[in-house]
Design a protein around this motif. Sequence first.
Motif, PDB file in Angstrom:
ATOM      1  N   GLY A   1       0.799  -1.283   0.515  1.00 35.61           N
ATOM      2  CA  GLY A   1       0.080  -0.069  -0.096  1.00 35.61           C
ATOM      3  C   GLY A   1       0.886   1.440  -0.301  1.00 35.61           C
ATOM      4  N   LEU A   2       1.666   1.488   0.221  1.00 31.46           N
ATOM      5  CA  LEU A   2       2.767   2.362  -0.266  1.00 31.46           C
ATOM      6  C   LEU A   2       3.219   2.890  -2.109  1.00 31.46           C
ATOM      7  CD1 LEU A   2       5.940   1.013   1.552  1.00 31.46           C
ATOM      8  CD2 LEU A   2       4.270   2.280   2.357  1.00 31.46           C
ATOM      9  N   GLN A   3       3.382   4.331  -2.248  1.00 28.63           N
ATOM     10  CA  GLN A   3       3.728   4.909  -3.045  1.00 28.63           C
ATOM     11  C   GLN A   3       4.987   5.048  -3.956  1.00 28.63           C
ATOM     12  OE1 GLN A   3       1.577   6.474  -5.194  1.00 28.63           O
ATOM     13  NE2 GLN A   3       0.040   5.420  -3.246  1.00 28.63           N
ATOM     14  N   TYR A   4       5.687   4.768  -2.889  1.00 25.82           N
ATOM     15  CA  TYR A   4       7.446   4.615  -3.278  1.00 25.82           C
ATOM     16  C   TYR A   4       7.862   3.320  -2.046  1.00 25.82           C
ATOM     17  CZ  TYR A   4       8.442   8.130   0.517  1.00 25.82           C
ATOM     18  OH  TYR A   4       8.599   8.374   1.711  1.00 25.82           O
ATOM     19  N   LEU A   5       8.997   2.612  -2.437  1.00 23.72           N
ATOM     20  CA  LEU A   5      10.093   2.081  -1.942  1.00 23.72           C
ATOM     21  C   LEU A   5      11.131   2.459  -1.214  1.00 23.72           C
ATOM     22  CD1 LEU A   5       9.592  -1.166  -0.361  1.00 23.72           C
ATOM     23  CD2 LEU A   5      10.706  -1.619  -2.506  1.00 23.72           C
ATOM     24  N   ASP A   6      12.062   2.511  -0.628  1.00 22.49           N
ATOM     25  CA  ASP A   6      13.224   3.014   0.095  1.00 22.49           C
ATOM     26  C   ASP A   6      14.439   2.396  -0.511  1.00 22.49           C
ATOM     27  OD1 ASP A   6      12.030   5.507   1.552  1.00 22.49           O
ATOM     28  OD2 ASP A   6      11.231   3.669   2.179  1.00 22.49           O
ATOM     29  N   LEU A   7      13.995   0.649  -0.216  1.00 20.04           N
ATOM     30  CA  LEU A   7      14.826  -0.173  -0.589  1.00 20.04           C
ATOM     31  C   LEU A   7      14.262  -1.226  -1.383  1.00 20.04           C
ATOM     32  CD1 LEU A   7      17.730  -0.904  -1.213  1.00 20.04           C
ATOM     33  CD2 LEU A   7      18.101  -1.723   1.456  1.00 20.04           C
ATOM     34  N   TYR A   8      14.789  -1.978  -2.891  1.00 21.17           N
ATOM     35  CA  TYR A   8      14.521  -2.690  -3.302  1.00 21.17           C
ATOM     36  C   TYR A   8      15.570  -3.717  -4.002  1.00 21.17           C
ATOM     37  CZ  TYR A   8      11.326  -5.692  -5.928  1.00 21.17           C
ATOM     38  OH  TYR A   8      10.387  -6.244  -6.855  1.00 21.17           O
ATOM     39  N   LEU A   9      15.589  -4.892  -3.349  1.00 24.93           N
ATOM     40  CA  LEU A   9      16.583  -6.033  -3.088  1.00 24.93           C
ATOM     41  C   LEU A   9      16.293  -7.696  -4.195  1.00 24.93           C
ATOM     42  CD1 LEU A   9      18.137  -6.116   0.451  1.00 24.93           C
ATOM     43  CD2 LEU A   9      18.270  -4.707  -1.146  1.00 24.93           C
ATOM     44  N   ILE A  10      17.170  -7.490  -4.940  1.00 22.95           N
ATOM     45  CA  ILE A  10      17.654  -8.903  -5.377  1.00 22.95           C
ATOM     46  C   ILE A  10      17.193  -9.897  -4.739  1.00 22.95           C
ATOM     47  CG2 ILE A  10      18.180 -10.411  -7.258  1.00 22.95           C
ATOM     48  CD1 ILE A  10      19.257  -8.135  -8.463  1.00 22.95           C
ATOM     49  N   HIS A  11      16.432 -10.741  -4.062  1.00 21.93           N
ATOM     50  CA  HIS A  11      16.294 -11.488  -3.178  1.00 21.93           C
ATOM     51  C   HIS A  11      17.558 -12.903  -2.763  1.00 21.93           C
ATOM     52  CE1 HIS A  11      13.900 -13.255   0.317  1.00 21.93           C
ATOM     53  NE2 HIS A  11      15.016 -13.220   0.800  1.00 21.93           N
ATOM     54  N   TRP A  12      17.787 -13.352  -4.308  1.00 26.26           N
ATOM     55  CA  TRP A  12      19.095 -14.255  -4.278  1.00 26.26           C
ATOM     56  C   TRP A  12      19.054 -14.340  -5.990  1.00 26.26           C
ATOM     57  CZ3 TRP A  12      20.805 -17.652  -0.770  1.00 26.26           C
ATOM     58  CH2 TRP A  12      19.636 -17.666   0.809  1.00 26.26           C
ATOM     59  N   PRO A  13      20.263 -14.434  -6.108  1.00 26.60           N
ATOM     60  CA  PRO A  13      20.932 -14.354  -7.090  1.00 26.60           C
ATOM     61  C   PRO A  13      21.408 -15.638  -8.059  1.00 26.60           C
ATOM     62  CG  PRO A  13      23.382 -15.267  -5.563  1.00 26.60           C
ATOM     63  CD  PRO A  13      21.761 -15.001  -4.997  1.00 26.60           C
ATOM     64  N   ASN A  14      21.021 -16.322  -7.592  1.00 24.95           N
ATOM     65  CA  ASN A  14      21.057 -17.693  -8.859  1.00 24.95           C
ATOM     66  C   ASN A  14      19.767 -18.443  -8.086  1.00 24.95           C
ATOM     67  OD1 ASN A  14      21.012 -19.771  -9.767  1.00 24.95           O
ATOM     68  ND2 ASN A  14      23.814 -19.866  -9.360  1.00 24.95           N
ATOM     69  N   PRO A  15      18.792 -18.053  -8.589  1.00 25.80           N
ATOM     70  CA  PRO A  15      17.194 -19.020  -8.488  1.00 25.80           C
ATOM     71  C   PRO A  15      17.335 -20.932  -9.513  1.00 25.80           C
ATOM     72  CG  PRO A  15      16.570 -16.891  -8.026  1.00 25.80           C
ATOM     73  CD  PRO A  15      18.423 -17.101  -8.537  1.00 25.80           C
TER      74      PRO A  15
END
Length: 283
Positions: A101-115
């Motif tokens: 429910g947000l208009q912007y995000l403070d930090l977005y991460l790639i959770h794992w490099p090699n699924p």
Amino acid sequence: MKSLTDTYTLANGVEIPCIGFGTWQTPDGDTAISATLAALEAGYRHIDTAAAYGNEGSVGEAIRRSGVKREELFITTKLNNPDHGYEATLAAFEKSMALLGLQYLDLYLIHWPNPIKFRDHWEQANAGTWKAMEELYAAGRIRAIGVSNFMPHHLEALAKTAKVAPMVNQVRLCPGEVQPLAAPYCKAHNILLEAYSPLGTGKIFDVPQMQQIAQKYGKSIAQVCIRWSLQMGFLPLPKSVTPARIQENAQVFDFALSNEDVEIIANLTDCCGPSRDPDNIPF
């Protein structure tokens, strides 16, 4: 660091509160809502979740109920493993934002490099994902972008096509696990190290050296672990669903460990077990 709201400064100048409240393994629904609310009431302003945790909606509900101003909060979520690649990342981001429910995000991460889904072309998949994240960052939808569980070879591969360098690498950092490959690389490249599972496992509470150090400072073993993480230059993400422990984990600013004790804790190699190899995760 003197309080929960003291900050590290990321490579792009964005300030991030020095301790985050982790929500891994926190069940969706009332448990996640009440735990996140308890954290916000205890003074935490940095909340860490992930699509894979399945509790983004509850975290968002707690944020709304808390009454804390959005600009005072630092909210992180992460891209789920099946959603790597340019188009899938854009869609996954919108889904997470709707749940939060947000208009912007403070930090977005790639959770794992090699699924496992992308095992034979993970570099290409990460490059597409990062392109999407760079576009969202440039558009102001995300204030900072980064990765999680990346080792140096994953970061080097990403750098081949990246226009913006990752600002954060969230990895498992706890007593006896100091990530001897990833940590020096990240520090050399101005990538902030976030420490998930900063208390390791339950075994840490049975370690005689930790019991002795905690008694020496008149603190709990959990408080010693979190203080150690800060003194190592990490950003710890302790998690709990118990209000008293949530408060206790924030009370780590009225003491400092000696250099000798920091070193002892760093070398407790048998107490928390090894981290997962991100190139061999079965998910």
